[in-house]
Design a protein around this motif. Structure first.
Motif, mmCIF file in Angstrom:
data_model
loop_
_atom_site.group_PDB
_atom_site.id
_atom_site.type_symbol
_atom_site.label_atom_id
_atom_site.label_comp_id
_atom_site.label_asym_id
_atom_site.label_seq_id
_atom_site.Cartn_x
_atom_site.Cartn_y
_atom_site.Cartn_z
ATOM 1 N N SER A 152 12.973 -16.602 -29.477
ATOM 2 C CA SER A 152 14.135 -17.135 -28.479
ATOM 3 C C SER A 152 14.930 -15.991 -28.201
ATOM 4 C CB SER A 152 14.822 -18.090 -28.951
ATOM 5 O OG SER A 152 15.305 -18.006 -30.247
ATOM 6 N N ASN A 197 10.715 -21.916 -21.044
ATOM 7 C CA ASN A 197 11.808 -22.699 -21.877
ATOM 8 C C ASN A 197 13.069 -21.627 -21.662
ATOM 9 O OD1 ASN A 197 13.818 -23.080 -24.146
ATOM 10 N ND2 ASN A 197 12.230 -24.915 -24.421
ATOM 11 N N GLU A 203 15.265 -24.936 -20.178
ATOM 12 C CA GLU A 203 15.395 -26.148 -20.938
ATOM 13 C C GLU A 203 16.743 -26.956 -20.665
ATOM 14 O OE1 GLU A 203 16.281 -27.272 -25.362
ATOM 15 O OE2 GLU A 203 14.091 -26.686 -25.057
ATOM 16 N N ARG A 219 12.763 -26.314 -28.287
ATOM 17 C CA ARG A 219 12.955 -24.880 -28.364
ATOM 18 C C ARG A 219 11.760 -24.139 -28.857
ATOM 19 N NH1 ARG A 219 16.377 -23.443 -24.499
ATOM 20 N NH2 ARG A 219 18.652 -24.212 -24.933
ATOM 21 N N ASP A 261 18.388 -20.389 -18.619
ATOM 22 C CA ASP A 261 17.797 -21.584 -19.754
ATOM 23 C C ASP A 261 17.128 -22.927 -19.068
ATOM 24 O OD1 ASP A 261 17.651 -23.259 -21.960
ATOM 25 O OD2 ASP A 261 19.387 -22.304 -22.673
ATOM 26 N N SER A 320 15.163 -31.621 -26.408
ATOM 27 C CA SER A 320 14.994 -30.406 -26.742
ATOM 28 C C SER A 320 13.628 -29.911 -27.387
ATOM 29 C CB SER A 320 16.121 -29.841 -27.461
ATOM 30 O OG SER A 320 16.134 -28.544 -27.634
#
Length: 445
Positions: free
Chosen positions: A310, A393, A330, A306, A328, A304
């Motif tokens: 976000s 992402n 990711e 991030r 999403d 991950s």
């Protein structure tokens, strides 16, 4: 065997050749210079067009407002990906004794689908809505192909593309196609929600109510209205803004070294039969006295990563609207890799055991030759970390009605706790009555 060693070292030179550096692309994008990133990728193009360079080139061209050039790059990537679904036997066999980097890279399923999102947006910005609709139909055909090829297709990326297609068909007044796409989106979001963490957006339910009423599908209209409620109608002389907010970068694949002990009691004659035993020894603690050989292999890994931002809120004349997560990337990238990892590990160990057998055979004949074989095996052991690195992402969507005319949009960028960590004003956005205005915005923090 003697002929194989120079081949291994030649392969090392091939897979070690420098191409473009993602860091250079990232610096240009993050400093607001997408045209510089585009020029850099053009200058560092491989001799023969390849994936993922074409994906990177297409996306960077999109951000540089080179929309035709962007679609040209994506078209080349799509052609290569389609062609590579028919495997190259020679390169597949070569990868078993050298590196997975020799295997033809055709892009992951979600990468191929996301290319249609950017292609369609390019056509929207070129005021060629018919071209955007063609991309939607191509994406639908690709999803249907994936479904037909794999009974366990995970629908990663499919829900977002179906949702996006529904919006574009609705914008074009193609009501039947829009309804079909929204229905598919609802199904695909539901199928993938457990792994992607993205639930069916409320917008889809409202669209199903709106379109079944418009098309006179009374039974379906009543059913959807009871489930999703009555959506608000667009006031007279109003249009809609639909903003796609793209945040951060998809996490890259990196290389990890894994060690697997081959014990003195092992009978390693058939590599393929021995690999399942070796797989059970990942992370195994072993006694030095029992160790025959410590097999080192290079495996890709992904974790991950991030971004700081976000989420987003868009405010127009005191009216705020918070973005909804609709893709999403990711989670999709990580889940896709987790699904592929057992196959990659098996193939990597099969290759590693093959190199070990080559070393053992060489060492029996001549110690120096054995050292050379071992060296060749080590230097050619590289993990395949290729991927489309400039992808965002996460993607959020803001859909809001606005009166026709010119507007200034205030973007507030949110952290994971919903707190504002940055802002930006975007002036001179025209909203036309009874029409949808599309925008996409990217941040990298």
């Amino acid at each position: 065997m003697i002929k194989t060693l120079p081949f291994l070292l030649t392969v090392f030179l091939m897979i070690g050749c420098a191409g473009y550096k993602f860091q250079e692309v990232g610096i240009a994008l993050e400093t607001g210079k997408p045209k510089d990133a585009y020029t850099y990728l053009q200058k560092h193009a491989p001799k023969n067009p390849d994936i993922p360079h074409q994906f990177e080139l297409g996306l960077v061209a999109h951000y540089a407002d080179h929309f035709m050039e962007s679609n040209e790059a994506f078209d080349i990537a799509g052609d290569i990906a389609e062609d590579r679904y028919t495997k190259s036997v020679s390169k597949e066999l070569g990868s078993l004794v050298t590196s997975d980097k020799l295997r033809p890279y055709s892009g992951n399923q979600y990468e191929r689908l996301l290319s249609h999102y950017y292609r369609a947006l390019n056509y929207v910005y070129l005021n060629q809505l018919d071209g955007a609709l063609i991309e939607c139909r191509r994406a639908t055909a690709l999803i249907n192909y994936f479904k037909g090829e794999d009974e366990k297709y995970d629908f990663f990326g499919a829900a977002f593309l179906a949702h996006f297609s529904g919006i574009l068909f609705e914008a074009a007044g193609e009501w039947n196609d829009a309804l079909i796409s929204y229905k598919q989106a609802a199904e695909y979001y539901k199928n993938a929600a457990e792994k992607t963490g993205v639930n069916t957006p409320e917008d889809i339910g409202h669209a199903l109510v709106r379109l079944t009423r418009r098309l006179g599908f009374t039974d379906e209209f009543e059913r959807y209205r009871n489930r999703y409620g009555e959506p608000s109608e667009l006031p007279a002389d109003y249009g809609e803004l639909i903003l796609f907010y793209e945040s951060g970068y998809v996490p890259p694949k990196t290389e990890a070294a894994l060690m697997f002990p081959i014990l003195k009691t092992d009978k390693v004659d058939d590599a393929e039969k021995f690999v399942p035993t070796l797989i059970t020894r990942e992370g195994m603690v072993y006694e030095e006295v029992k160790l025959e050989y410590l097999l080192r292999v290079a495996m890709p890994t992904i974790g991950s990563h991030r971004p700081r931002f976000s989420g987003i809120t868009v405010e127009v004349e005191g009216n705020p609207r918070t973005g909804v997560l609709i893709e999403d990337v990711e989670n999709i990238a990580i889940e896709t890799f987790n699904k592929e990892r057992p196959i990659i590990l098996f193939r990597t160990l099969l290759r590693g055991v093959g190199k070990y057998l080559l070393y053992r055979q060489a060492d029996k004949k001549n110690e120096a030759l054995g050292l050379l074989a071992n060296l060749a095996g080590v230097v050619t052991e590289q993990a395949d970390t290729r991927s489309w690195q400039t992808l965002p992402n996460q993607i959020f969507m803001v859909r809001m009605p606005l009166p026709s005319g010119m507007h200034t949009l205030k973007y507030s960028f949110l952290d994971a706790n919903g707190q504002t960590r940055g802002s930006q004003s975007v002036p001179n956005i025209r909203i036309n009555p009874n029409q949808i205005t599309f925008l996409n915005h990217r941040t990298y923090d």
